[in-house]
Design a protein around this motif. Structure first.
Motif, PDB file in Angstrom:
ATOM      1  N   ALA A 119     -42.359 -71.108 102.357  1.00 47.55           N
ATOM      2  CA  ALA A 119     -41.863 -71.911 101.231  1.00 47.55           C
ATOM      3  C   ALA A 119     -40.564 -71.325 100.686  1.00 47.55           C
ATOM      4  N   ALA A 120     -40.510 -70.010 100.600  1.00 46.56           N
ATOM      5  CA  ALA A 120     -39.290 -69.350 100.115  1.00 46.56           C
ATOM      6  C   ALA A 120     -38.134 -69.615 101.078  1.00 46.56           C
ATOM      7  N   GLY A 121     -38.442 -69.571 102.364  1.00 47.60           N
ATOM      8  CA  GLY A 121     -37.419 -69.847 103.373  1.00 47.60           C
ATOM      9  C   GLY A 121     -36.904 -71.273 103.274  1.00 47.60           C
ATOM     10  N   ALA A 122     -37.823 -72.203 103.039  1.00 43.90           N
ATOM     11  CA  ALA A 122     -37.429 -73.607 102.886  1.00 43.90           C
ATOM     12  C   ALA A 122     -36.576 -73.772 101.632  1.00 43.90           C
ATOM     13  N   GLY A 123     -36.940 -73.026 100.586  1.00 42.95           N
ATOM     14  CA  GLY A 123     -36.167 -73.093  99.349  1.00 42.95           C
ATOM     15  C   GLY A 123     -34.768 -72.543  99.520  1.00 42.95           C
ATOM     16  N   ALA A 124     -34.674 -71.444 100.259  1.00 47.05           N
ATOM     17  CA  ALA A 124     -33.377 -70.805 100.470  1.00 47.05           C
ATOM     18  C   ALA A 124     -32.419 -71.723 101.226  1.00 47.05           C
ATOM     19  N   SER A 125     -32.973 -72.585 102.081  1.00 50.11           N
ATOM     20  CA  SER A 125     -32.112 -73.468 102.878  1.00 50.11           C
ATOM     21  C   SER A 125     -31.953 -74.841 102.235  1.00 50.11           C
ATOM     22  N   SER A 126     -32.486 -75.017 101.037  1.00 53.71           N
ATOM     23  CA  SER A 126     -32.379 -76.319 100.361  1.00 53.71           C
ATOM     24  C   SER A 126     -31.015 -76.460  99.693  1.00 53.71           C
TER      25      SER A 126
END
Lengths: 135, 227
Positions: B157-164
């Motif tokens: 989830a953090a990774g997805a957030g970082a790439s948002s």
């Protein structure tokens, strides 16, 4: 008394099943330095920084390949004998034969510290390293 | 951006695969502990408990998606997670000793002390006598129990957030990812809870004692892991 004996028996069976599945031993002392393996004509060097390698903090993973060329690698992190979900780190080429990326190894509250890093090139696992992680 | 993206299928699959192995091992003792006290009620307490647990995962997932960093958020909730583990462990030890009849907390007595009243109240709440509503907040709190499988989901989830491209996108992605993951872990715990309730009904005497011992041991393990 019977209840206690049955309970201990169930507990031993449960623990025994877990132990039987995780008969792996570490083959990489990554806290002491990079680990190297030769698979056919390809030499693979795997390293993690900073040291000691600890769970729950951002880590830099690096793989050096000699004897083959590719644009990127995937590092799949998991625990032998315990499904921990999919944790993949993309290793991008940063220099000739050197691939790096950042990721996190989560802490396992069970106390188990043995992790497996699978190095994947174009969907194929080319090497695996088993190492211990500090919590 | 949303459901067609394979990351969501991956999160759901991860929860489903992890549920029957990982979740039963980690959350199983807690589920078994409250299931043993359930009488005629069937799925509703289990559903309420899991809803609470999934809500906690989703909220933390949203925070991970907003911040875009697992380590920072994980470090800030670590202390609360450890406290939760110790509290639950201690409660399970006391409950196990009480259920096994090794502590005199099975009935309210005149001039009972605070500890005995606390245990009796906890037992009544967990048996649903105080209403079904107690299971949802219980799930909310117990959703904080530290778990490697859930940590991996948070990392994603953090990774997805970082790439948002925006904070809103990161939050929504994080919430949806952990919601799907949490929902997928539910079937295994539902099955476990029902098995414990049924076994308790059929083999009450023997099961009660064995469960009591296992509850105490599980509680001690929870405390040990937290410290």
């Amino acid at each position: 008394m019977k209840a206690i004996v049955i309970s201990l028996l169930l507990l031993f069976i449960y623990a025994g099943i877990g132990s039987a599945v995780t008969a792996d031993m570490p083959d990489c002392a990554v806290d002491e330095g990079p680990c190297a393996k030769k698979i056919g004509a390809v030499e693979i060097v795997f390293d993690i920084k900073p040291k000691p390698v600890k769970a729950m903090r951002e880590l830099s993973f690096s793989v050096t390949l000699k004897g083959t060329v590719t644009d990127r690698l995937i590092l799949d992190l998991g625990m032998p004998g315990m499904y921990m979900g999919k944790n993949e780190v993309v290793l991008e080429k940063t220099a000739d034969g050197i691939y790096t990326g950042k990721g996190v190894i989560p802490r396992c509250p069970s106390g188990k510290r043995l992790w497996r890093a699978k190095i994947i090139n174009n969907g194929k696992t080319i090497a695996e390293f088993l190492f211990n992680v500090s919590s | 951006m949303f459901p067609l993206d394979s990351i969501y299928i991956l999160m759901f699959t991860s929860g489903l695969l992890g549920g029957f192995g990982h979740c039963v091992g980690m959350c199983g003792p807690v589920v078994a502990a409250y299931s043993i006290n359930l009488r005629e009620r069937k799925y509703l307490p289990h559903l309420m408990y899991n809803l609470g647990r999934v809500a906690t995962y989703s909220i933390i997932g949203g925070i991970m998606g907003l911040i875009g960093s697992f380590v920072g958020v994980a470090q800030s909730i670590e202390r609360f997670q450890n406290i939760t583990m110790v509290f639950i462990g201690a409660l399970m030890v006391i409950m196990g000793l009480s259920v096994g009849g090794w502590l005199p907390f099975n009935k309210r007595i005149e001039q009972a002390n605070r500890l005995s009243n606390l245990v009796i109240t906890a037992r009544k709440s967990l048996s649903g006598s105080g209403g079904i509503g107690v299971f949802f907040p219980m799930g909310l709190v117990l959703g904080f129990i530290p778990c490697g499988l859930v940590y991996t989901a948070f990392i994603a989830a953090a990774g997805a957030g970082a790439s948002s491209v925006s904070h809103i996108e990161g939050i929504l992605k994080g919430i949806l990812m952990l919601f799907l993951f949490g929902i997928a872990t539910t079937p295994s715990l539902l099955v476990l809870g029902r098995i414990v309730s049924i076994a308790n009904t059929r083999w009450r005497n023997r099961f009660y004692r064995v469960s009591a011992v296992l509850m105490v041991i599980a509680g001690i393990i929870f405390i040990y892991r937290a410290l």
